[in-house]
Design a protein around this motif. Structure first.
Motif, PDB file in Angstrom:
ATOM      1  N   THR C  63       0.806  -1.218   0.000  1.00 51.75           N
ATOM      2  CA  THR C  63       0.000   0.000   0.000  1.00 51.75           C
ATOM      3  C   THR C  63       0.844   1.274   0.000  1.00 51.75           C
ATOM      4  OG1 THR C  63      -1.525  -1.267   1.330  1.00 51.75           O
ATOM      5  CG2 THR C  63      -1.965   1.069   1.100  1.00 51.75           C
ATOM      6  N   MET C  64       1.868   1.313   0.818  1.00 52.09           N
ATOM      7  CA  MET C  64       2.613   2.555   0.948  1.00 52.09           C
ATOM      8  C   MET C  64       3.417   2.889  -0.307  1.00 52.09           C
ATOM      9  SD  MET C  64       1.333   3.487   3.577  1.00 52.09           S
ATOM     10  CE  MET C  64       2.067   5.084   3.859  1.00 52.09           C
ATOM     11  N   ARG C  66       2.174   2.454  -3.348  1.00 53.74           N
ATOM     12  CA  ARG C  66       1.256   2.534  -4.486  1.00 53.74           C
ATOM     13  C   ARG C  66       1.233   3.898  -5.147  1.00 53.74           C
ATOM     14  NH1 ARG C  66      -2.502  -1.554  -5.198  1.00 53.74           N
ATOM     15  NH2 ARG C  66      -3.934  -0.078  -6.098  1.00 53.74           N
ATOM     16  N   PHE C  67       1.788   4.917  -4.478  1.00 52.54           N
ATOM     17  CA  PHE C  67       1.887   6.230  -5.120  1.00 52.54           C
ATOM     18  C   PHE C  67       2.616   6.113  -6.450  1.00 52.54           C
ATOM     19  CE2 PHE C  67       1.162   8.275  -0.936  1.00 52.54           C
ATOM     20  CZ  PHE C  67       0.176   9.129  -1.356  1.00 52.54           C
ATOM     21  N   LYS C  69       2.802   3.599  -8.401  1.00 51.02           N
ATOM     22  CA  LYS C  69       2.317   2.388  -9.055  1.00 51.02           C
ATOM     23  C   LYS C  69       2.702   2.314 -10.532  1.00 51.02           C
ATOM     24  CE  LYS C  69      -2.061   0.549 -10.464  1.00 51.02           C
ATOM     25  NZ  LYS C  69      -3.478   0.824 -10.575  1.00 51.02           N
TER      26      LYS C  69
END
Lengths: 121, 151, 129
Positions: C63-64, C66-67, C69
């Motif tokens: 999640t962390m 995913r910026f 991605k």
């Protein structure tokens, strides 16, 4: 999956806090607040920052009204990439339509079903 | 009327809002709405042929539908009294303002009343969204054309 | 106030029914691909399908991260394209694609059906709005 729910909660909540701050701290009316948020969403997309935020936060970034400005800009940019300047005009509503069309449709349905109440909504 | 009296009156007109509590409320309610949105996204991905990228659209429509029901039964006002921006900033707030305006002006007829007043409150969002989208896209396109930035 | 916490707890528990990231390559005789994907430290899991023309990889980014991605997807894609120059390579991080790939792996499709179902997923991933 659970982490994306938590991230959606936190990011969505924070955007709403920004909205609350604009209302309370800067004494803007709700309409001004919403317009400011939409414009900032649009500008963020101009810098290419909103799509990463959506990738990160999912609904936390797509549910607040800021995403409205983002998708308008994004549609315009995508068309502009393909067709040049004229695409800026034609592409704008390409991505956004669902929120607005749903609001129009359900607005009319609501007017059919529901009666006006004494309280304002 | 001296300065102090005037300030007292101003104070009365604008009651001090407990800013921190309001922000906390906005955070919680806004967060919950977005979490519900994320659950709806999961639902659409799981049972329909939507990807993470495309699921945001039916989710927006679903949330507006929920907002319509809540508005029609009069619950949305209670939520927004508690939550402030927490219920206004998510797309449900947009839906609420459209639906409430539609119901409000029903008595004036469907064309003049409902059709004409539907975007009374939400219109500014669309207008300024389109305006800023136009300028942002225009500026970026020009910048790309002269080679300052890339897509 | 109490109700709110119940609601929050409910969502959290509902969200908890997810499985740990897995690393699957199908058809499973391609060790080279596994090696490449295993050494990627920006992903925690992957599932991949391959037929004669296409290599489809669904990755799972923590999640962390995913910026970035899009960047991660592109990097892995480039690396795989170097390894498989005559295949169309698609790398994507998406729950839907991952679930569809899982379905196909479960059914153990033969080569013809595999191509068909890969095409279906490709059509899905191309949709933009």
């Amino acid at each position: 999956m659970i982490s994306s729910l938590v991230v959606a909660f936190v990011v969505g909540g924070l955007i709403c806090v920004v909205g609350q701050f604009l209302m309370d701290g800067l004494k803007l009316t709700p309409a001004h607040t919403m317009s400011t948020l939409v414009v900032s969403g649009s500008i963020l997309d101009g810098f290419g920052l909103y799509e990463p935020l959506i990738a990160f936060a999912g609904a936390g970034a797509t549910v607040p009204i800021t995403s409205f400005g983002n998708s308008l800009t994004h549609g315009a940019l995508e068309e502009a990439e393909k067709h040049g300047l004229i695409g800026v005009l034609t592409g704008m509503f390409e991505v956004t339509s669902s929120g607005i069309s749903a609001a129009i449709l359900f607005g009319i349905i609501a007017a059919f079903i529901f009666q006006k109440r004494n309280t304002t909504y | 009327m001296d300065q102090k009296q005037f300030e007292d009156i101003v104070e009365k007109q604008n009651p001090k809002t407990p800013m921190f509590t309001n922000m906390l409320k906005a955070f919680l309610v806004g967060g919950i709405i977005c979490t519900i949105g994320q659950l709806i996204i999961f639902f659409y991905i799981r049972f329909f042929s939507f990807t993470e990228r495309t699921a945001a659209n039916p989710t927006a429509a679903t949330l507006v539908f929920i907002a319509m029901l809540l508005t029609g039964f009069g619950y949305y006002k209670k939520i927004s009294q508690f939550a402030g921006a927490g219920s206004a900033v998510p797309i449900t707030g947009f839906g609420n303002s459209v639906v409430s305006a539609a119901i409000e002006h029903k008595t004036e007829g469907y064309v003049l009343g409902v059709g004409g007043n539907m975007f009374k409150l939400a219109g500014s969002v669309i207008v300024f969204g389109v305006l800023s989208a136009f300028f942002v896209a225009l500026i970026k396109t020009i910048l790309v054309k002269i080679g300052v930035v890339s897509w | 106030m109490k109700n709110k916490w119940i609601v929050i707890l409910l969502f959290l528990t509902l969200g908890a029914c997810s499985d740990a990231p897995e690393r699957v390559v199908y058809p499973s005789d391609d060790l080279e691909l596994e090696k490449i994907l295993d050494k990627q430290d920006s992903i925690i899991g992957y599932k991949s399908l391959m037929d004669n023309n296409t290599l489809l990889v669904s990755i799972e980014i923590p999640t962390m991260k995913r910026f970035s991605k899009v960047k991660i997807e592109e990097n892995i894609k480039k690396e795989l394209e170097n390894e498989y120059p005559n295949k169309k390579v698609i790398v994507i991080d998406d729950l839907k694609i991952k679930w569809e790939i899982e379905k196909i792996i479960e059914k153990e499709h033969e080569s013809k059906e595999l191509t068909k179902s890969i095409e279906k997923i490709l059509a899905l991933s191309k949709e933009e709005t």
